[in-house]
Scaffold this motif. Structure first.
Motif, short mmCIF file in Angstrom:
data_model
loop_
_atom_site.label_atom_id
_atom_site.label_comp_id
_atom_site.label_asym_id
_atom_site.label_seq_id
_atom_site.Cartn_x
_atom_site.Cartn_y
_atom_site.Cartn_z
N ASP A 352 5.64 6.35 7.32
CA ASP A 352 4.57 5.39 7.02
C ASP A 352 5.14 4.31 6.12
O ASP A 352 4.99 4.34 4.90
CB ASP A 352 3.39 6.11 6.35
CG ASP A 352 2.20 5.19 6.13
OD1 ASP A 352 2.25 4.02 6.55
OD2 ASP A 352 1.22 5.65 5.51
N LEU A 353 5.80 3.33 6.72
CA LEU A 353 6.56 2.35 5.96
C LEU A 353 5.66 1.48 5.09
O LEU A 353 6.02 1.14 3.96
CB LEU A 353 7.38 1.48 6.91
CG LEU A 353 8.35 0.50 6.26
CD1 LEU A 353 9.42 1.24 5.45
CD2 LEU A 353 9.01 -0.39 7.31
N ASP A 354 4.49 1.11 5.59
CA ASP A 354 3.59 0.25 4.83
C ASP A 354 2.53 1.04 4.07
O ASP A 354 1.63 0.46 3.46
CB ASP A 354 2.91 -0.78 5.74
CG ASP A 354 2.24 -0.13 6.95
OD1 ASP A 354 2.21 1.11 7.04
OD2 ASP A 354 1.73 -0.88 7.80
N ASP A 358 -0.82 5.81 8.39
CA ASP A 358 -0.44 6.22 9.74
C ASP A 358 1.08 6.22 9.88
O ASP A 358 1.82 5.81 8.99
CB ASP A 358 -1.09 5.34 10.80
CG ASP A 358 -0.81 3.85 10.61
OD1 ASP A 358 0.24 3.52 10.02
OD2 ASP A 358 -1.63 3.03 11.04
N ALA A 359 1.55 6.71 11.01
CA ALA A 359 2.98 6.89 11.24
C ALA A 359 3.57 5.69 11.97
O ALA A 359 3.16 5.36 13.09
CB ALA A 359 3.23 8.16 12.06
N ASP A 360 4.50 5.01 11.31
CA ASP A 360 5.26 3.93 11.93
C ASP A 360 6.61 4.48 12.41
O ASP A 360 6.95 5.64 12.18
CB ASP A 360 5.49 2.80 10.93
CG ASP A 360 4.20 2.33 10.27
OD1 ASP A 360 3.24 2.05 10.98
OD2 ASP A 360 4.17 2.27 9.02
N ALA A 415 14.08 5.28 5.19
CA ALA A 415 13.20 4.65 4.21
C ALA A 415 13.17 5.45 2.92
O ALA A 415 13.19 6.68 2.93
CB ALA A 415 11.78 4.54 4.78
N GLY A 416 13.13 4.73 1.79
CA GLY A 416 13.02 5.35 0.47
C GLY A 416 12.84 4.27 -0.58
O GLY A 416 13.18 3.10 -0.35
N ASP A 417 12.32 4.65 -1.74
CA ASP A 417 12.10 3.68 -2.82
C ASP A 417 13.39 3.53 -3.62
O ASP A 417 13.59 4.15 -4.67
CB ASP A 417 10.96 4.15 -3.72
CG ASP A 417 10.54 3.10 -4.74
OD1 ASP A 417 11.15 2.00 -4.74
OD2 ASP A 417 9.63 3.37 -5.54
N ILE A 418 14.27 2.68 -3.12
CA ILE A 418 15.61 2.53 -3.69
C ILE A 418 15.57 1.88 -5.07
O ILE A 418 16.33 2.25 -5.96
CB ILE A 418 16.51 1.75 -2.71
CG1 ILE A 418 16.76 2.62 -1.46
CG2 ILE A 418 17.83 1.35 -3.36
CD1 ILE A 418 17.50 1.90 -0.35
N ASP A 419 14.69 0.89 -5.27
CA ASP A 419 14.65 0.17 -6.54
C ASP A 419 13.52 0.65 -7.46
O ASP A 419 13.27 0.03 -8.49
CB ASP A 419 14.53 -1.33 -6.31
CG ASP A 419 13.34 -1.69 -5.42
OD1 ASP A 419 12.56 -0.78 -5.07
OD2 ASP A 419 13.20 -2.88 -5.08
N ARG A 420 12.86 1.72 -7.08
CA ARG A 420 11.83 2.37 -7.91
C ARG A 420 10.71 1.41 -8.32
O ARG A 420 10.24 1.42 -9.45
CB ARG A 420 12.46 3.01 -9.16
CG ARG A 420 13.45 4.11 -8.83
CD ARG A 420 13.67 5.05 -9.97
NE ARG A 420 14.27 4.41 -11.13
CZ ARG A 420 14.56 5.07 -12.26
NH1 ARG A 420 14.27 6.35 -12.39
NH2 ARG A 420 15.13 4.43 -13.28
N ASP A 421 10.24 0.60 -7.37
CA ASP A 421 9.14 -0.31 -7.67
C ASP A 421 7.85 0.10 -6.97
O ASP A 421 6.87 -0.64 -6.98
CB ASP A 421 9.50 -1.75 -7.31
CG ASP A 421 9.72 -1.95 -5.81
OD1 ASP A 421 9.71 -0.94 -5.06
OD2 ASP A 421 9.90 -3.10 -5.39
#
Length: 511
Positions: A352-354, A358-360, A415-421
Motif C-alpha cells: 500500500d504505497l500511498d 488498499d494494495a498497490d 518500499a520502506g520509510d528510508i528517511d523516517r519522515d
C-alpha cells in the motif's frame, strides 16, 4: 560453471525471455513454402508470423534498425530449434523490412543516473567472500528473524552453489551458514507449515539455471526441528523451473497452502498447492503460459479473501490478479499488460504505497537477457523503456500506472520509510546498465515527498549487476538498512559483489 557455460545459459535464457517462442511459432505456422505470399497488409502479414495466441506482436520501437536484423536471426534459430519451423527466406525478409521501417535509427539514451543522496549509506560486503572461480549468482535475499531472537537476519538463495543460506550477526560479526542444498534456489520464504511454533522455510527451486522444458522445478519445504536443523521435504515436483512460492491459507480451512510461479522455459504458468487432510498437496494450474516470476499474496479487492498477484514475463509481460473466493476458487483479472513480449518484466511487490488502505503494485521491467550475445563490451542491450512503475489501486480492480523512474536494467523495487519522515520511499537496483559509465548507479532510492511524488537519488555504482534487494533494520538503530545480492553472469566483471549490506547512516550534514 565456466564463463563459456555461463554464456550458453545467458543465450538460452534470452531466447526464452524476449522473442517469439518455438511453441507459439508452431501454432502460427502457415504452409507457405510452395505458395505465393497472400495479398495481405504488412500488419496482417507480420501478425500471423510474429503475433500469436502465445504473445503479442513485438513493438518495433523496442529495438533499433540494426538490432532488428539480429533479432530476426535469433527468432529463426528459435523456430528451428524448438519447433522445426522454417519460413521461406522471402517471408523473413518481409518481416525484417517491416520492423526496420518502423523502428528508430537508434534507441534514445537515458540521461545519467541521479547523483548522490542526502541520506548516507555505507556499503559493506558480508557473508562468504565471492569465489574467484565462480562469480556470484545470488537469486534472492530476504530480511527475516529466522530464530525469533528479535534481531533481523538475512536469508539468501545462492543459485550458483545450490545453497539456501542464513546470515546472522554474531559477536564476531556477520556469519553465513548453510541451511540446506536445493537445486538452483530462486526464492525462499518463512512459514510455520505445521503449526509447531518453529519457522520453516519454503523454497522455489529452478532445478537448473539452464533453460529447458524438462520438469526439473520443485517446491521444497525445509522443516525446522527447533534446534537449528532443517529437513527438506519436496511438496511439488515434475513441473518446469519454479521461480517463486508464497505461503498462505488460500482456501480458509486452517492450514497453509502455496502460490507457485513456474517460469519454465517454453512451458510454465501460475498455480497453487492446496494442502489436503493428512498433509498431502494437490497442485492446480491457474494460468498456463511460460514466464511466471512472482506470486505475492494479498487481498487486492478488499473482499476479505486472499488473492494471488502473478507477474508473468516471457511472451505475455503482464500482471494478473487471481481473485480468491476463500474456498479455493479464483477469478482472473488483469492489472497490467505491456502489450509487447520485449518489455522485460523483472519483479513486483504488493504494498500500500500511498497508505490509502488498499494494495498497490510496485513493478520493475529491466530484463535484457534476450539480446545478450550481441553487445560488447557491455554484453547486452540498453533499453530506455526500462524502469520503476507504480500501479495504483483505484478500486473496482482499476489500476493507474505511474512512471516513477527510467532506469536501465531495473530488477527489483522495495518500499520502506528510508528517511523516517512517515511515508514510504522506494529502493531499487539495476542488473543491466551501462557499466562502462561510472555515473551509472546499481542502487538508488526514490524519495517520497508525502504526496507520492518521487525524487531519485543514487547510492552507489559498485557492486554492479544487482538483481535482488531487501529493506529492514539490520543494526538495531531504528533506521531502514538495505541488503543486495549480485548476479554476475555477464560482463563486465570488474565490480563483483555477492552480498552487500548498505547501512543507513541517516541524513548527511550540510556544510
Amino acid at each position: 560453471m565456466t564463463f563459456a557455460a555461463r554464456a550458453a545459459w545467458v543465450i538460452g535464457f534470452g531466447l526464452a525471455c524476449g522473442l517469439a517462442t518455438g511453441s507459439a511459432l508452431v501454432r502460427a505456422q502457415t504452409d507457405t513454402a510452395s505458395e505465393a505470399v497472400a495479398p495481405e497488409s504488412p500488419d496482417e502479414f507480420v501478425a500471423k508470423r510474429c503475433g500469436t495466441s502465445c504473445h503479442e506482436m513485438p513493438d518495433p520501437t523496442m529495438l533499433s534498425k540494426d538490432q532488428w536484423s539480429k533479432a530476426i536471426e535469433l527468432m529463426k534459430g528459435v523456430m528451428m530449434e524448438f519447433g522445426g519451423v522454417e519460413y521461406p527466406p522471402q517471408e523473413m525478409q518481409r518481416v525484417l523490412i517491416y520492423y526496420r521501417s518502423r523502428s528508430l535509427e537508434r534507441l534514445p539514451k537515458l540521461p545519467p543516473d541521479p547523483g548522490p543522496s542526502r541520506i548516507r549509506f555505507d556499503p559493506e560486503a558480508i557473508g562468504l567472500a565471492p569465489s574467484a572461480q565462480r562469480p556470484p549468482t545470488i537469486a534472492n535475499i530476504e530480511i527475516v528473524d529466522l530464530d525469533r531472537d528479535g534481531i533481523n537476519d538475512i536469508l539468501l538463495c545462492d543459485a550458483e552453489t545450490d545453497q539456501v543460506n542464513w546470515i546472522r550477526h554474531t559477536d564476531a560479526g556477520w556469519r553465513e551458514t548453510e541451511i540446506a542444498r536445493v537445486a538452483a534456489p530462486a526464492h525462499a520464504a518463512l512459514v510455520d507449515h505445521n503449526g509447531d511454533g518453529h519457522q520453516d522455510i519454503v523454497v522455489a527451486s529452478l532445478g537448473t539455471l539452464f533453460p529447458n522444458n524438462d520438469p526439473v522445478g520443485k517446491v521444497v519445504l525445509l522443516i525446522n526441528d527447533g534446534e537449528g536443523g532443517f529437513t527438506p521435504r519436496t511438496i511439488l515436483e515434475d513441473v518446469g523451473r519454479v521461480a517463486d512460492v508464497q505461503p498462505a491459507d488460500l482456501d480458509s480451512d486452517g492450514d497453509i497452502d502455496y502460490a507457485v510461479a513456474v517460469f519454465g522455459h517454453l512451458k510454465g504458468g501460475i498455480g497453487w498447492l492446496r494442502q489436503e487432510e493428512g498433509g498431502s498437496y494437490t497442485y492446480s494450474w491457474l494460468y498456463e503460459l511460460p514466464g511466471g516470476i512472482h506470486v505475492p499474496i494479498a487481498d487486492v479487492n478488499l473482499d476479505g479473501n486472499l488473492d494471488i498477484v502473478g507477474l508473468v514475463a516471457q511472451a505475455r509481460e503482464e500482471v494478473i490478479a487471481f481473485l480468491g473466493d476463500g474456498q479455493g476458487g479464483f477469478t482472473q483479472e488483469y492489472i497490467f499488460q505491456a502489450g509487447t513480449p520485449m518489455y522485460g518484466s523483472s519483479g513486483i511487490q504488493v504494498v500500500d504505497l500511498d497508505r490509502d488502505g488498499d494494495a498497490d503494485v510496485l513493478y520493475t521491467n529491466g530484463d535484457s537477457f534476450d539480446m545478450v550475445p550481441q553487445r560488447v563490451p557491455a554484453g547486452f542491450l540498453l533499453r530506455p523503456h526500462h524502469g520503476v512503475r507504480w500501479l495504483e489501486n483505484q478500486g473496482g480492480m482499476r489500476f493507474e500506472r505511474h512512471e516513477l523512474l527510467s532506469l536501465y536494467g531495473a530488477f527489483s523495487a522495495k518500499a520502506g520509510d528510508i528517511d523516517r519522515d512517515g511515508d514510504l520511499d522506494i529502493l531499487t537496483v539495476s542488473m543491466f546498465n551501462d557499466w562502462t559509465d561510472p555515473r551509472r548507479q546499481s542502487i538508488l532510492w526514490l524519495e517520497n515527498d508525502g504526496r507520492e511524488r518521487f525524487s531519485a537519488h543514487g547510492l552507489g555504482s559498485a557492486p554492479s549487476h544487482l538483481v535482488t534487494a531487501a529493506l529492514g533494520d539490520l543494526d538495531g538503530d531504528g533506521r531502514v538498512d538495505a541488503v543486495t545480492g549480485g548476479m554476475h553472469v555477464i560482463p563486465p566483471f570488474d565490480r563483483i559483489g555477492r552480498v552487500t549490506l548498505w547501512r543507513n547512516l541517516g541524513q548527511a550534514e550540510v556544510p
